[in-house]
Write an enzyme that holds these catalytic residues in place. Structure first.
Site, PDB file in Angstrom:
ATOM      1  N   TYR A  73       0.841  -1.201   0.000  1.00 30.06           N
ATOM      2  CA  TYR A  73       0.000   0.000   0.000  1.00 30.06           C
ATOM      3  C   TYR A  73       0.876   1.251   0.000  1.00 30.06           C
ATOM      4  O   TYR A  73       0.607   2.221  -0.706  1.00 30.06           O
ATOM      5  CB  TYR A  73      -0.913  -0.001   1.228  1.00 30.06           C
ATOM      6  CG  TYR A  73      -1.979   1.067   1.164  1.00 30.06           C
ATOM      7  CD1 TYR A  73      -3.233   0.786   0.636  1.00 30.06           C
ATOM      8  CD2 TYR A  73      -1.724   2.364   1.613  1.00 30.06           C
ATOM      9  CE1 TYR A  73      -4.206   1.760   0.553  1.00 30.06           C
ATOM     10  CE2 TYR A  73      -2.696   3.347   1.531  1.00 30.06           C
ATOM     11  CZ  TYR A  73      -3.937   3.046   1.010  1.00 30.06           C
ATOM     12  OH  TYR A  73      -4.892   4.014   0.923  1.00 30.06           O
ATOM     13  N   PHE A 126      -7.527  20.131 -24.124  1.00 27.53           N
ATOM     14  CA  PHE A 126      -8.159  18.866 -24.453  1.00 27.53           C
ATOM     15  C   PHE A 126      -9.504  18.819 -23.712  1.00 27.53           C
ATOM     16  O   PHE A 126      -9.701  19.530 -22.742  1.00 27.53           O
ATOM     17  CB  PHE A 126      -7.241  17.707 -24.031  1.00 27.53           C
ATOM     18  CG  PHE A 126      -7.847  16.375 -24.319  1.00 27.53           C
ATOM     19  CD1 PHE A 126      -8.099  15.988 -25.621  1.00 27.53           C
ATOM     20  CD2 PHE A 126      -8.188  15.505 -23.292  1.00 27.53           C
ATOM     21  CE1 PHE A 126      -8.678  14.759 -25.893  1.00 27.53           C
ATOM     22  CE2 PHE A 126      -8.770  14.277 -23.561  1.00 27.53           C
ATOM     23  CZ  PHE A 126      -9.016  13.903 -24.863  1.00 27.53           C
ATOM     24  N   ASP A 127     -10.437  17.963 -24.145  1.00 25.95           N
ATOM     25  CA  ASP A 127     -11.798  18.053 -23.578  1.00 25.95           C
ATOM     26  C   ASP A 127     -11.863  17.785 -22.065  1.00 25.95           C
ATOM     27  O   ASP A 127     -12.561  18.489 -21.348  1.00 25.95           O
ATOM     28  CB  ASP A 127     -12.806  17.199 -24.363  1.00 25.95           C
ATOM     29  CG  ASP A 127     -12.437  15.724 -24.436  1.00 25.95           C
ATOM     30  OD1 ASP A 127     -11.314  15.376 -24.047  1.00 25.95           O
ATOM     31  OD2 ASP A 127     -13.269  14.930 -24.894  1.00 25.95           O
ATOM     32  N   ASP A 217       0.831  19.768 -20.775  1.00 24.09           N
ATOM     33  CA  ASP A 217      -0.093  18.642 -20.854  1.00 24.09           C
ATOM     34  C   ASP A 217       0.530  17.719 -21.900  1.00 24.09           C
ATOM     35  O   ASP A 217       0.292  17.845 -23.091  1.00 24.09           O
ATOM     36  CB  ASP A 217      -1.482  19.139 -21.271  1.00 24.09           C
ATOM     37  CG  ASP A 217      -2.503  18.005 -21.314  1.00 24.09           C
ATOM     38  OD1 ASP A 217      -2.132  16.861 -21.001  1.00 24.09           O
ATOM     39  OD2 ASP A 217      -3.658  18.268 -21.679  1.00 24.09           O
ATOM     40  N   ALA A 219       0.692  14.369 -22.872  1.00 27.12           N
ATOM     41  CA  ALA A 219       0.305  12.988 -23.175  1.00 27.12           C
ATOM     42  C   ALA A 219       1.145  12.429 -24.325  1.00 27.12           C
ATOM     43  O   ALA A 219       1.450  11.242 -24.358  1.00 27.12           O
ATOM     44  CB  ALA A 219      -1.174  12.919 -23.529  1.00 27.12           C
ATOM     45  N   LYS A 260      -1.135   7.290 -23.517  1.00 25.81           N
ATOM     46  CA  LYS A 260      -0.724   7.634 -24.878  1.00 25.81           C
ATOM     47  C   LYS A 260       0.745   7.228 -25.060  1.00 25.81           C
ATOM     48  O   LYS A 260       1.030   6.057 -25.227  1.00 25.81           O
ATOM     49  CB  LYS A 260      -0.933   9.135 -25.152  1.00 25.81           C
ATOM     50  CG  LYS A 260      -2.179   9.760 -24.522  1.00 25.81           C
ATOM     51  CD  LYS A 260      -3.471   9.225 -25.016  1.00 25.81           C
ATOM     52  CE  LYS A 260      -4.735   9.778 -24.385  1.00 25.81           C
ATOM     53  NZ  LYS A 260      -4.821  11.087 -23.853  1.00 25.81           N
ATOM     54  N   HIS A 452     -20.328  14.023 -25.578  1.00 28.68           N
ATOM     55  CA  HIS A 452     -20.068  13.123 -26.705  1.00 28.68           C
ATOM     56  C   HIS A 452     -19.934  11.666 -26.285  1.00 28.68           C
ATOM     57  O   HIS A 452     -20.177  10.774 -27.076  1.00 28.68           O
ATOM     58  CB  HIS A 452     -18.807  13.565 -27.452  1.00 28.68           C
ATOM     59  CG  HIS A 452     -17.606  13.700 -26.569  1.00 28.68           C
ATOM     60  ND1 HIS A 452     -17.509  14.682 -25.614  1.00 28.68           N
ATOM     61  CD2 HIS A 452     -16.488  12.956 -26.464  1.00 28.68           C
ATOM     62  CE1 HIS A 452     -16.364  14.545 -24.980  1.00 28.68           C
ATOM     63  NE2 HIS A 452     -15.724  13.506 -25.465  1.00 28.68           N
TER      64      HIS A 452
HETATM   65  C1  LIG Z   1      -5.982  11.896 -23.177  1.00 34.40           C
HETATM   66  C2  LIG Z   1      -5.631  13.239 -22.800  1.00 34.40           C
HETATM   67  C3  LIG Z   1      -5.976  13.754 -21.544  1.00 34.40           C
HETATM   68  C4  LIG Z   1      -6.824  13.010 -20.547  1.00 34.40           C
HETATM   69  O1  LIG Z   1      -6.246  11.815 -20.168  1.00 34.40           O
HETATM   70  P1  LIG Z   1      -7.089  10.516 -19.773  1.00 34.40           P
HETATM   71  O2  LIG Z   1      -6.016   9.514 -19.510  1.00 34.40           O
HETATM   72  O3  LIG Z   1      -7.933  10.157 -20.950  1.00 34.40           O
HETATM   73  O4  LIG Z   1      -7.892  10.829 -18.580  1.00 34.40           O
HETATM   74  C5  LIG Z   1      -5.555  15.037 -21.250  1.00 34.40           C
HETATM   75  N1  LIG Z   1      -4.867  15.772 -22.128  1.00 34.40           N
HETATM   76  C6  LIG Z   1      -4.528  15.305 -23.347  1.00 34.40           C
HETATM   77  C7  LIG Z   1      -3.753  16.165 -24.280  1.00 34.40           C
HETATM   78  C8  LIG Z   1      -4.910  14.033 -23.727  1.00 34.40           C
HETATM   79  O5  LIG Z   1      -4.576  13.598 -24.945  1.00 34.40           O
END
Ligand SMILES: *Cc1c(COP(=O)(O)O)cnc(C)c1O
Length: 461
Positions: A73, A126-127, A217, A219, A260, A452
């Site tokens: 843990y 991003f959304d 950000d 990813a 990603k 969506h």
């Molecule tokens: C996928 C993504 C997120 C969100 O990540 P999740 O793992 O889907 O929660 C945030 N910012 C960007 C640029 C992304 O491509």
């Protein structure tokens, strides 16, 4: 090696069968999914290009390291192994794991929203990032360069921040009202387009001038680094690792959906350069939301796979193959006259559906119409990135009109071969041939947040 002898830089050790469906079956399946491809069962999809998120194939190294997962843990050795890799790649002092990108956003973004009526400014949110900015009581402003919207015009770095507009926005809103600047690399919602090192550096200089935090950000930081290496002057002889390290050096915080470029099916990262106070605040919040700070919603074996995947995602022969695959699909479509965003980005081909279906208005979601037709045609699942995704104005509740209506064909990592991409190209081209017959959609039931994903629709008669 000679270019004509180059194929996938891996061979297949474990296989996962795909199932074919008939067109009659797909008509029924799509109808019972409420005309929302998110509601289809993956079993009923032949080639699944819904997302590159968490859909990649892990390597033998990742699977073997999972056997060494330490499921303690607190203080798991898997956590320390992952922390070491994150610190090495970013050069940052603090690391907190999260279960995925949005977990990281939920923990970190509210910490910088210290009062009412604040803003985050991003090249493009991003959304889920936009959703967490709004849930934190702030507003999300996008500030990408205009070239991004000129779909046929070649530009090496269409994901760049518009630096003039950025400074203008900071002054207009007042720097004390800016919670932070978010640089999304690559710029997912703007077509997976890369951001140049020069643009990141200059954004960082603006952040320093106004004492604002710069959040990456990231990813797809590896794919972005590969674009920098191949397109930006002065980086050809640098390694991906060196390029990434320089990029992180310009920022204060790194948030990552590890699903990603880190080649895992689940995982997220919060890394903070040196702000101890921010780290402590985030660490406090990770406990109730994600889990104890040494696992943050991940099991020990997940952290092992992530530690390996972060490094594999930066390997150059892999990155070259990945970006070649995406470009291959894009070029096939472009050659057939299908309108796409050009040049293609890192993780997907974005088919431009405004000119594909000019007879469908934005509030009837032209890209959803094309996406649904592609499923009916070839069993290929893609995703709408347009006005449906954008949602409604938080004040007026009106449908917002997206500048671009895209169908995204997102390529999972290390999963499909060139033959699968040929099937996709043929399907899209056949839908393009009958584009004039396509009809738009209206809501049957509309979800209030991130609509969506779960809304249902009916075709417009
Ligand atoms: C996928 C993504 C997120 C969100 O990540 P999740 O793992 O889907 O929660 C945030 N910012 C960007 C640029 C992304 O491509």
């Amino acid at each position: 090696m000679d270019k004509k002898y180059v194929a996938e830089p891996y061979r297949i050790k474990m296989v996962e069968p795909l199932f074919e469906t008939t067109k009659e079956e797909r008509i029924k399946l799509l109808k019972s999914a409420g005309y929302n491809p998110f509601a289809l069962r993956s079993h009923d999809v032949y080639v699944d290009l819904l997302t590159d998120s968490g859909t990649g194939a892990m390597s033998q190294q990742q699977w073997s390291m999972m056997m060494l997962g330490d499921e303690a843990y607190a203080g798991s050795s898997s956590f320390y192994r992952l922390e070491k890799v994150v610190k090495e790649i970013t050069g940052y002092q603090y690391f907190i794991p999260a279960h995925q990108g949005r977990g990281a956003e939920k923990v970190l973004l509210p910490q910088l929203v210290t009062k009412e009526n604040m803003y985050y400014i991003s090249n493009t949110h991003f959304d889920t990032t936009r959703a967490h900015v709004e849930l934190a009581g702030a507003r999300a402003l996008d500030c990408v360069i205009d070239e991004c919207f000129d779909l046929d015009k070649y530009h090496d770095f269409k994901g760049n921040m518009d630096l003039v507009k950025l400074e203008h926005l900071i002054n207009e809103k007042g720097k004390e009202n800016i919670a932070g600047i978010i640089m999304t690399v690559t710029n997912n919602s703007a077509g997976g387009q890369p951001v140049s090192m020069e643009n990141i550096r200059k954004t960082s200089e603006i952040c320093q001038k106004y004492q604002l935090k710069l959040i990456i950000d990231g990813a797809r930081f590896s794919e972005n680094s590969y674009f920098i290496k191949t397109r930006e002057k002065g980086y050809q002889n640098k390694t991906i690792k060196e390029i990434a390290l320089e990029m992180f050096g310009y920022a204060d915080v790194f948030l990552m959906s590890a699903k990603k470029d880190a080649l895992v099916n689940m995982g997220g990262i919060i890394a903070i350069k040196n702000d101890r106070e921010l780290f402590l605040k985030a660490q406090t919040m990770v406990v109730p939301y994600e889990g104890f700070p040494s696992y943050g919603g991940l099991s020990g074996r997940d952290m092992e796979a992530l530690a390996v995947g972060l490094k594999e995602g930066m390997e150059e022969d892999y990155l070259k193959h990945r970006l070649d695959q995406v470009r291959y699909l894009g070029e096939k479509l472009k050659a057939a006259g299908v309108p796409i965003q050009y040049p293609v980005g890192g993780h997907a081909v974005f088919v431009e559906c405004k000119s594909f279906c000019p007879h469908i208005p934005f509030y009837q979601f032209p890209a959803l119409a094309v996406t649904n037709e592609l499923y009916l045609e070839a069993g290929v699942r893609a995703v709408e990135i347009g006005s449906l995704l954008l949602g409604r104005d938080p004040d007026t509740k009106e449908n917002l009109e997206s500048k671009m209506e895209f169908m995204r064909l997102t390529i999972p990592r290390r999963v499909y071969t060139y033959n699968h991409l040929d099937v996709v190209a043929l399907g899209v081209i056949n839908v393009y041939e009958k584009r004039k017959e396509l009809k738009g959609y209206t809501f049957l039931e509309e979800a209030p947040i991130l609509r969506h994903f779960t809304s249902t629709f009916k075709p417009v008669e």
